[in-house]
Design a protein around this motif. Sequence first.
Motif, short mmCIF file in Angstrom:
data_model
loop_
_atom_site.label_atom_id
_atom_site.label_comp_id
_atom_site.label_asym_id
_atom_site.label_seq_id
_atom_site.Cartn_x
_atom_site.Cartn_y
_atom_site.Cartn_z
N MET A 1 -2.30 3.07 12.14
CA MET A 1 -0.86 2.94 12.28
C MET A 1 -0.45 2.67 13.73
SD MET A 1 1.90 2.80 10.47
CE MET A 1 1.64 3.69 8.93
N CYS B 1 -10.20 0.88 16.00
CA CYS B 1 -9.97 0.28 14.68
C CYS B 1 -10.44 -1.17 14.67
CB CYS B 1 -8.48 0.33 14.33
SG CYS B 1 -7.81 1.98 14.10
N GLY C 1 -0.85 5.89 2.11
CA GLY C 1 0.59 5.99 2.19
C GLY C 1 1.17 7.37 2.00
N ASP D 1 -6.60 5.93 14.00
CA ASP D 1 -5.39 5.78 13.18
C ASP D 1 -4.88 4.34 13.25
OD1 ASP D 1 -2.95 5.89 11.91
OD2 ASP D 1 -2.20 7.61 13.04
N ARG E 1 -4.72 -6.91 8.98
CA ARG E 1 -5.21 -5.67 8.38
C ARG E 1 -5.93 -4.85 9.46
NH1 ARG E 1 -7.97 -5.13 2.60
NH2 ARG E 1 -5.73 -5.05 2.14
N ALA F 1 -0.90 -1.02 14.50
CA ALA F 1 0.10 -1.70 13.68
C ALA F 1 1.47 -1.62 14.34
CB ALA F 1 0.14 -1.11 12.28
N THR G 1 -6.19 2.16 6.13
CA THR G 1 -5.86 0.79 6.50
C THR G 1 -4.34 0.65 6.56
OG1 THR G 1 -5.80 -0.04 4.22
CG2 THR G 1 -7.92 -0.17 5.39
N VAL G 2 -3.90 -0.30 7.36
CA VAL G 2 -2.48 -0.68 7.38
C VAL G 2 -2.43 -2.21 7.38
CG1 VAL G 2 -0.31 -0.62 8.63
CG2 VAL G 2 -1.78 1.39 8.64
N PRO H 1 0.92 0.93 4.50
CA PRO H 1 -0.21 1.82 4.79
C PRO H 1 -0.94 2.22 3.52
CG PRO H 1 1.83 3.07 4.81
CD PRO H 1 2.20 1.64 4.49
N ASN H 2 -2.22 2.45 3.64
CA ASN H 2 -3.03 2.91 2.52
C ASN H 2 -3.76 4.20 2.93
OD1 ASN H 2 -4.47 2.83 0.02
ND2 ASN H 2 -6.25 2.02 1.10
N SER I 1 -3.69 7.09 7.69
CA SER I 1 -4.04 5.93 6.87
C SER I 1 -5.46 5.45 7.15
CB SER I 1 -3.07 4.78 7.15
OG SER I 1 -1.75 5.14 6.83
#
Length: 407
Positions: free
Chosen positions: A242, A317, A274, A240, A222, A245, A282-283, A271-272, A280
């Motif tokens: 993303m 992050c 989304g 970010d 996460r 991720a 969170t991813v 992604p949240n 996002s």
Amino acid sequence: MKDAFRTPDAWKDAFQALSEVGVDRRRGGYSRHGFDRAELELRAWFTEEALRRGLAVRTDRNGNLWAWWGEPGPDAVVTGSHLDSVPGGGAFDGPLGVIAALVAVDMLRAKGFAPAKPIAIVVFAEEEGGRFGVPCLGSRLLTGSIDADAARRLTDPDGVTLAEAVTAAGLDPARLGRDDEALAAVGRFVELHVEQGRGLVDLDASVGVASSILAHGRWRFRFSGEGNHAGATPLGDRRDPMLPASALVLATRRVASAVDGARATVGRLVPNPGGTNVISSTVDVWLDARAPDDARTRAVVEEITAAARSAAAGEGCELTVAEESYGDTVHFDTGLRDEVSGVLGGVPALPTGAGHDAGILAAHVPTAMLFVRNPTGVSHAPAEHAELADCVAGVEALAAVLERLAG
């Protein structure tokens, strides 16, 4: 649909009966997950077919279905597989082994075989982990290899807990957990499964036996950053998630490629919130990693995790990593494997990178697996396939093995 599957045409009848259950119109293939409507419909189908054959059907405390030929008791010969699927999965992964078991009973009865030991067909719950994230959940609960309290708290993508799902299916969630009575009844277990790869194609063989299963597990990463506006937030002001991720996805292929026999995959990224025009907050990324032994599997995950932590820090992050499931390398019982291979005239033995309920049971009872050739080599996708002639060869092999073990 015919009452029994005693001819090759009956295979078509069986698969036709299941062909409209859980069809995934968006992904293609089938989406049938533990205790959802499609899987419950398949369980009802199996129960009906078992009862037609005069088999005694029981549901154990963890939602696994058992159909008994003979009085349940110790030293039983057990076969079977599962009926659930991955999202958008193929028609053969799981159902082939269940149908083959029913057909094998028909074949043995047709020749007048009377088993000296009880025979059972088992349908394990939530083998794929497509709903609650933990593969082989029914067999893990049965053997106690997953904590029952932790299992009850597992949630699906809609926030429904396993406890709530089994309650809706008529089971008592308080009874989930190791089932010594059911486990003690299993003398030997043989699972038939479509091969998930091209081993038998390359060997030009219809049927083979399993030698081992790669060590494998699932981890959730996460990445937490800052949700914001895609147009109003300058690039230099972003956190970010993303980006790290994405770095994890790339590291997965790079790291696994450098380790002999390793496979690592990112098959799911969420992604949240989304939105297309939203940075996002969170991813979540799920990593599936496998290798021939524990050391190599752990090394792959550690290196991927290090790359992910570095990328997360570079974007400002945070990263949390949770191991959702893990299984060490499985070496199937050598004596049983050789006996099964001998019964079948020396069919080839080959390893597999796919996990199975048989792999969970292998730590507790002598266990073997039969594979049926998959001409495409594709699995966990709609192109998964097995030719009718190979399916017939598989059920004949299973019937011969059951006759030997239960005779």
